[in-house]
Every structure is written in structure tokens, then in C-alpha cells.
Design a protein around this motif. Structure first.
Motif, PDB file in Angstrom:
ATOM      1  N   ILE A 189      37.656  40.994  43.496  1.00 30.46           N
ATOM      2  CA  ILE A 189      38.111  41.290  42.134  1.00 30.46           C
ATOM      3  C   ILE A 189      38.851  42.621  42.134  1.00 30.46           C
ATOM      4  CG2 ILE A 189      37.389  41.732  39.757  1.00 30.46           C
ATOM      5  CD1 ILE A 189      34.868  40.030  40.431  1.00 30.46           C
ATOM      6  N   THR A 190      39.988  42.662  41.434  1.00 30.80           N
ATOM      7  CA  THR A 190      40.776  43.898  41.410  1.00 30.80           C
ATOM      8  C   THR A 190      41.697  43.935  40.186  1.00 30.80           C
ATOM      9  OG1 THR A 190      42.171  45.327  42.780  1.00 30.80           O
ATOM     10  CG2 THR A 190      42.663  42.960  42.789  1.00 30.80           C
ATOM     11  N   PHE A 191      42.636  44.879  40.193  1.00 23.08           N
ATOM     12  CA  PHE A 191      43.628  45.002  39.119  1.00 23.08           C
ATOM     13  C   PHE A 191      44.706  43.927  39.241  1.00 23.08           C
ATOM     14  CE2 PHE A 191      42.295  49.479  39.882  1.00 23.08           C
ATOM     15  CZ  PHE A 191      41.857  49.812  38.614  1.00 23.08           C
ATOM     16  N   ASP A 192      45.437  43.722  38.143  1.00 23.63           N
ATOM     17  CA  ASP A 192      46.689  42.978  38.243  1.00 23.63           C
ATOM     18  C   ASP A 192      47.830  43.983  38.406  1.00 23.63           C
ATOM     19  OD1 ASP A 192      47.117  44.095  35.750  1.00 23.63           O
ATOM     20  OD2 ASP A 192      47.342  42.202  34.678  1.00 23.63           O
ATOM     21  N   ARG A 193      49.044  43.519  38.425  1.00 20.90           N
ATOM     22  CA  ARG A 193      50.185  44.406  38.693  1.00 20.90           C
ATOM     23  C   ARG A 193      50.444  45.406  37.573  1.00 20.90           C
ATOM     24  NH1 ARG A 193      55.105  43.172  42.384  1.00 20.90           N
ATOM     25  NH2 ARG A 193      54.095  42.196  44.164  1.00 20.90           N
ATOM     26  N   GLY A 194      49.874  45.165  36.403  1.00 18.33           N
ATOM     27  CA  GLY A 194      50.007  46.122  35.311  1.00 18.33           C
ATOM     28  C   GLY A 194      49.097  47.323  35.477  1.00 18.33           C
ATOM     29  N   GLY A 195      48.042  47.160  36.270  1.00 20.39           N
ATOM     30  CA  GLY A 195      47.140  48.260  36.545  1.00 20.39           C
ATOM     31  C   GLY A 195      46.291  48.685  35.364  1.00 20.39           C
ATOM     32  N   ILE A 196      46.204  47.864  34.307  1.00 20.13           N
ATOM     33  CA  ILE A 196      45.451  48.138  33.080  1.00 20.13           C
ATOM     34  C   ILE A 196      46.001  49.359  32.347  1.00 20.13           C
ATOM     35  CG2 ILE A 196      43.184  48.423  32.025  1.00 20.13           C
ATOM     36  CD1 ILE A 196      43.623  45.796  33.553  1.00 20.13           C
ATOM     37  N   SER A 197      45.916  50.530  32.959  1.00 20.73           N
ATOM     38  CA  SER A 197      46.413  51.752  32.313  1.00 20.73           C
ATOM     39  C   SER A 197      47.826  52.106  32.750  1.00 20.73           C
ATOM     40  CB  SER A 197      45.478  52.924  32.629  1.00 20.73           C
ATOM     41  OG  SER A 197      45.509  53.230  34.021  1.00 20.73           O
TER      42      SER A 197
END
Length: 321
Positions: free
Chosen positions: A190-198
């Protein structure tokens, strides 16, 4: 003759005053009518807004209670079968505190289902020289999230330092991830998507590094990434649950028909997952963040109060090319 003239003038004056009074009465009547119409229109305009505002709060609240208080949260529509059958999950993030600010609903949801959690943080968050302090804070956060310290790691590598302006090499990220996956027999990543959340560059680097890993290594585990949303939705807390659940409606319909007509309909696929924290789960994530004392700035309190990621995690599966 003079008397007759005086009587005519008097009659004319009386008629003029009577006509003028009638005009004033008509004007007052029109003004009063206009004022009443204006008040009524304002009242009718206000009522729909109040109704809309009420339902904007009431509907998400009912949905939230329905999910956290009933077995619906265990449906395959929300938690795919491959997640239910996994044993060891690895959360890959960029900095200490990412694990609780963004992923606490997922961590709490998986650990409560008996999964063994592992957290890999690619830096110690040393951009301000607080690396050793933040490493200890990460350990406290892992404990609050019921992750054993023997499975909680933060790295301190030269080319993977906390820097909001520096992209990390995807090859290095993929090699390190592969080492940890083999070491702990990870079957769920599990990790970030390409938007990186922030939108942080290091978050995006992790997402790209994981994609590179999936493209260049064999026998990779099932991989899911957390969905980035616009700021308006990011700070809408559980109110964003309605918009989020819309994406799951086809899965819920398919789950319903596959239950009553299993010979005609198959179960929902494994492309999406949803974890929603109860107030207790939210408090657990909040306690984990409070271990990061060096990061408890005023805007972080706003974030932990209003962020939808403190309550809602919707994830999408990363398909291998």
C-alpha cells in the motif's frame, strides 16, 4: 356671483385633497404589497438553502453510521477478497507522520482484521535537522497503531533525504521495496498515488518508484494506492463519504445480485477498496499523530480535524503493465 365662485373653489379643493389621499393610499398599498412580496421571496429563498444544508450533513452522517455500525463494512464491495486473504501488508511512505496523517483508516482496518502490518518510511524527515527526534516519534506512532517496532522502519540514505524540491531515484526505491517484500513475505503493498495526497514531491517519488518496481520485478504482491482528492473534498471530513460511495455503487449492486443469484453474477472485482474509521479508529490515528510532537503545528491541528483521510481511505489497485 362671488359667493358662487367661493363655493366652486371650495368644492374643487376638497376634490383635489380627496384624489390626493386616494393616490397616497394606493402608493402605500403598493409599497406594503412589494415589501410583503420581498419578505416572502427572501423566506422562500432561505428555506431551500436550510434544507439543502441539513441534508448535506444528515445524509453523510447516516451513511457513516450505517458503515461503522453494521456488517456492511465487511462486504467484498468495500474490502476485496484478496485483501481479506492477505497476511502481511507493507505500507510504504516518504516521511514520519505520513502513516497516521494519511493511512490510519487503512492501517487500523487491516490490523483489526488480523493482518500483520509493516511500515517502511524512506526518510527520517531530516529537512530541519530533526531526523533522530522524528525517528523516535515514528516508533511511538507505530505502537499506537499496533505495529510492532520490529516491523517499523525509517531509512537514512544519501539520495533519499527529505526535500520538498528533490525527486528521489525510482530505481533505488524499487530495489529497497523488493528487499523488504522478500524479507517479510509481503503479500499486500500500500502506498501513495501519483498525486501524493498533499502534492509533496517525495510522496510522488514513492508512487513512481512503486510503479517502476511493479514493471521491472517478477512475483510482486497485490498493490493498492491511496486516492488523492481536491482540497475542497480533502477538508470535508466525513461529508465526502457521499461522493466517495458513488464510485462504489456498481460494486454494491453487483455484490447484492451475486449474493442472491450467484449462478448468474460473479462477485465484485478487486479494483477498489474502502476503509472508514469509527470515532475510536479516528482517535487511534489522532493519538498516533500526537506522538509526532515536533510536527504539531497549528495547521496540522486543522488538518487532523477536517481531513477526510483521517476518516476515509479509498484505494485503487495498481495493475501491472
Amino acid at each position: 356671483m362671488k359667493f358662487i365662485g367661493i363655493m366652486k373653489n371650495l368644492s374643487r379643493n376638497l376634490k383635489y385633497r380627496r384624489d390626493k389621499k386616494d393616490e397616497e393610499d394606493c402608493v402605500n398599498l403598493v409599497d406594503s404589497s412589494d415589501e410583503n412580496i420581498h419578505i416572502s421571496s427572501r423566506l422562500f429563498q432561505r428555506i431551500p438553502y436550510l434544507i439543502i444544508l441539513r441534508y448535506m450533513i444528515l445524509i453523510p452522517l447516516v451513511m457513516y453510521l450505517l458503515i461503522i455500525l453494521t456488517p456492511i463494512k465487511h462486504l467484498q464491495s468495500f474490502v476485496p477478497m484478496e485483501m481479506k486473504t492477505s497476511k502481511n501488508f507493507l505500507l510504504v511512505v516518504a516521511h514520519p507522520d505520513d502513516e497516521c496523517l494519511f493511512f490510519s483508516p487503512t492501517i487500523v482496518g487491516l490490523v483489526s482484521r488480523g493482518k500483520i502490518g509493516h511500515i517502511l518510511v524512506f526518510s527520517k524527515g531530516n529537512s530541519l535537522g530533526l531526523g533522530p527526534i522524528r525517528e523516535k516519534e515514528l516508533n511511538g506512532s507505530c505502537q499506537k497503531l499496533n505495529i510492532d517496532l520490529s516491523r517499523c522502519f525509517s531509512l537514512n540514505l544519501t539520495d533519499l533525504q527529505d526535500d520538498p524540491h528533490r525527486w528521489w531515484p525510482k530505481g533505488n526505491i524499487s530495489e529497497i521495496v523488493d528487499q523488504f517484500i522478500k524479507r517479510f513475505n509481503i503479500d499486500l503493498l500500500i502506498t501513495f498515488d501519483r498525486g501524493g495526497i498533499s502534492g509533496h514531491v517525495n510522496h510522488k517519488s514513492v508512487a513512481i518508484g512503486i510503479e517502476y518496481y511493479l514493471e521491472n520485478f517478477d512475483q510482486t504482491p497485490r498493490t493498492y494506492r491511496l486516492t488523492t482528492v481536491a482540497s475542497l473534498f480533502e477538508y470535508s471530513s466525513i461529508l465526502d463519504l457521499v461522493r466517495t460511495l458513488i464510485k462504489f455503487i456498481p460494486r454494491l449492486i453487483r455484490s447484492f445480485f451475486s449474493t442472491i443469484l450467484p449462478f448468474l453474477f460473479s462477485s465484485p472485482n478487486d479494483q477498489r477498496a474502502l476503509f472508514v474509521s469509527s470515532p475510536f479508529g479516528y482517535y487511534q490515528g489522532l493519538k498516533a499523530f500526537h506522538q509526532h510532537r515536533s510536527q504539531m503545528l497549528w495547521y496540522r491541528h486543522i488538518y487532523t480535524t477536517f481531513s477526510r483521510h483521517m476518516f476515509i481511505n479509498d484505494l485503487t489497485k495498481v495493475s501491472r503493465n
